[in-house]
Design a protein around this motif. Structure first.
Motif, short mmCIF file in Angstrom:
data_model
loop_
_atom_site.label_atom_id
_atom_site.label_comp_id
_atom_site.label_asym_id
_atom_site.label_seq_id
_atom_site.Cartn_x
_atom_site.Cartn_y
_atom_site.Cartn_z
N PRO A 25 0.82 -1.23 0.00
CA PRO A 25 0.00 0.00 0.00
C PRO A 25 0.85 1.28 0.00
CG PRO A 25 -0.92 -1.59 1.52
CD PRO A 25 0.41 -2.14 1.07
N LEU A 26 1.96 1.27 0.72
CA LEU A 26 2.84 2.45 0.72
C LEU A 26 3.46 2.64 -0.66
CD1 LEU A 26 4.62 1.84 4.13
CD2 LEU A 26 2.77 3.44 3.65
N ASP A 27 3.82 1.55 -1.29
CA ASP A 27 4.40 1.61 -2.63
C ASP A 27 3.37 2.13 -3.64
OD1 ASP A 27 6.70 1.28 -4.16
OD2 ASP A 27 6.04 -0.69 -4.88
N THR A 28 2.12 1.73 -3.46
CA THR A 28 1.04 2.20 -4.34
C THR A 28 0.90 3.72 -4.24
OG1 THR A 28 -0.15 0.12 -4.16
CG2 THR A 28 -1.43 2.03 -4.84
N ALA A 35 3.83 9.35 -10.37
CA ALA A 35 3.39 9.24 -11.76
C ALA A 35 2.35 10.29 -12.13
CB ALA A 35 2.83 7.85 -12.02
N LEU A 36 1.42 10.56 -11.22
CA LEU A 36 0.32 11.46 -11.55
C LEU A 36 0.57 12.90 -11.14
CD1 LEU A 36 -2.64 9.09 -10.60
CD2 LEU A 36 -1.65 9.49 -12.86
N GLY A 37 1.49 13.11 -10.22
CA GLY A 37 1.81 14.46 -9.79
C GLY A 37 0.60 15.21 -9.27
N ASP A 38 0.41 16.43 -9.75
CA ASP A 38 -0.70 17.27 -9.28
C ASP A 38 -2.05 16.82 -9.81
OD1 ASP A 38 0.97 18.85 -7.78
OD2 ASP A 38 1.30 20.30 -9.39
N ALA A 39 -2.08 15.85 -10.70
CA ALA A 39 -3.35 15.38 -11.26
C ALA A 39 -4.12 14.50 -10.28
CB ALA A 39 -3.09 14.61 -12.56
N THR A 40 -3.51 14.14 -9.18
CA THR A 40 -4.17 13.28 -8.20
C THR A 40 -4.32 14.02 -6.87
OG1 THR A 40 -4.06 11.19 -6.99
CG2 THR A 40 -1.97 12.21 -7.53
N PRO A 41 -5.42 13.79 -6.16
CA PRO A 41 -5.56 14.42 -4.84
C PRO A 41 -4.54 13.88 -3.83
CG PRO A 41 -7.47 13.04 -5.34
CD PRO A 41 -6.61 13.07 -6.55
N LEU A 42 -3.90 12.79 -4.16
CA LEU A 42 -2.90 12.22 -3.25
C LEU A 42 -1.61 13.04 -3.21
CD1 LEU A 42 -3.15 8.42 -4.20
CD2 LEU A 42 -4.33 9.63 -2.37
N SER A 43 -1.41 13.88 -4.22
CA SER A 43 -0.14 14.59 -4.34
C SER A 43 0.09 15.60 -3.22
CB SER A 43 -0.05 15.29 -5.69
OG SER A 43 -1.01 16.32 -5.76
N LYS A 44 -0.95 16.17 -2.69
CA LYS A 44 -0.81 17.20 -1.66
C LYS A 44 -0.94 16.63 -0.24
CE LYS A 44 -0.91 20.73 -4.58
NZ LYS A 44 0.05 20.47 -5.60
N ARG A 45 -0.92 15.33 -0.11
CA ARG A 45 -1.14 14.69 1.19
C ARG A 45 0.12 13.98 1.67
NH1 ARG A 45 -5.94 16.94 1.62
NH2 ARG A 45 -7.57 16.14 0.30
N PHE A 52 -5.40 6.84 3.66
CA PHE A 52 -6.79 6.96 4.07
C PHE A 52 -7.69 7.32 2.89
CE2 PHE A 52 -10.34 9.55 5.63
CZ PHE A 52 -10.97 8.62 6.45
N LEU A 53 -7.26 8.29 2.07
CA LEU A 53 -8.04 8.67 0.89
C LEU A 53 -8.17 7.51 -0.09
CD1 LEU A 53 -6.97 12.28 -0.16
CD2 LEU A 53 -9.24 11.48 0.46
N LEU A 54 -7.10 6.82 -0.31
CA LEU A 54 -7.11 5.68 -1.22
C LEU A 54 -8.09 4.61 -0.74
CD1 LEU A 54 -5.74 4.64 -3.79
CD2 LEU A 54 -3.98 3.64 -2.35
N ALA A 55 -8.04 4.30 0.54
CA ALA A 55 -8.96 3.30 1.10
C ALA A 55 -10.40 3.80 1.05
CB ALA A 55 -8.56 2.97 2.53
N ARG A 56 -10.59 5.08 1.25
CA ARG A 56 -11.94 5.65 1.26
C ARG A 56 -12.60 5.59 -0.11
NH1 ARG A 56 -13.21 11.83 3.00
NH2 ARG A 56 -15.45 11.72 2.83
N TYR A 57 -11.84 5.93 -1.15
CA TYR A 57 -12.43 6.02 -2.48
C TYR A 57 -12.33 4.72 -3.28
CZ TYR A 57 -12.98 10.96 -1.66
OH TYR A 57 -13.37 12.16 -1.14
N GLU A 58 -11.32 3.90 -3.03
CA GLU A 58 -11.16 2.67 -3.81
C GLU A 58 -11.31 1.41 -2.96
OE1 GLU A 58 -7.85 2.54 -6.47
OE2 GLU A 58 -7.81 4.72 -6.65
#
Length: 103
Positions: A25-28, A35-45, A52-58
């Motif tokens: 999960p950390l590697d994901t 890879a996605l940079g600013d195109a993903t909400p994960l980039s600013k976290r 938590f966001l990954l588990a919440r949405y997927e």
């Protein structure tokens, strides 16, 4: 007769399998942030917020996408490393004992 090389290989495989599963999960999160940079909400976290966001949405399954392929290739490499390391170490210890007996 026991087969120490096979046992060392199997222990290494189990260790690699467990480590890969635990860290995946950390590697994901790392891969998606890179890879996605600013195109993903994960980039600013940070990592924990991103998990938590990954588990919440997927769902929890989303954190382990692609794991089966990694469980085929990565533990084998770990197993070979463990086995070779231990076998070489054992051989060096045996040779050291033999040379110590000759003195």
């Amino acid at each position: 007769r026991a087969r120490p090389a096979l046992a060392k290989f199997l222990y290494g495989y189990v260790a690699g399998f467990c480590a890969e599963t635990m860290i995946y999960p950390l590697d994901t999160v790392r891969r998606r942030q890179q890879a996605l940079g600013d195109a993903t909400p994960l980039s600013k976290r940070n990592v924990f917020q991103a998990l938590f966001l990954l588990a919440r949405y997927e769902g929890v399954v989303g954190m382990f996408k692609g794991l089966p392929l990694n469980l085929i290739k990565n533990p084998v490499g770990t197993a070979v490393s463990f086995a070779v390391n231990d076998l070489v170490k054992d051989e060096l210890q045996r040779n050291s004992k033999r040379s110590g007996e000759r003195r």
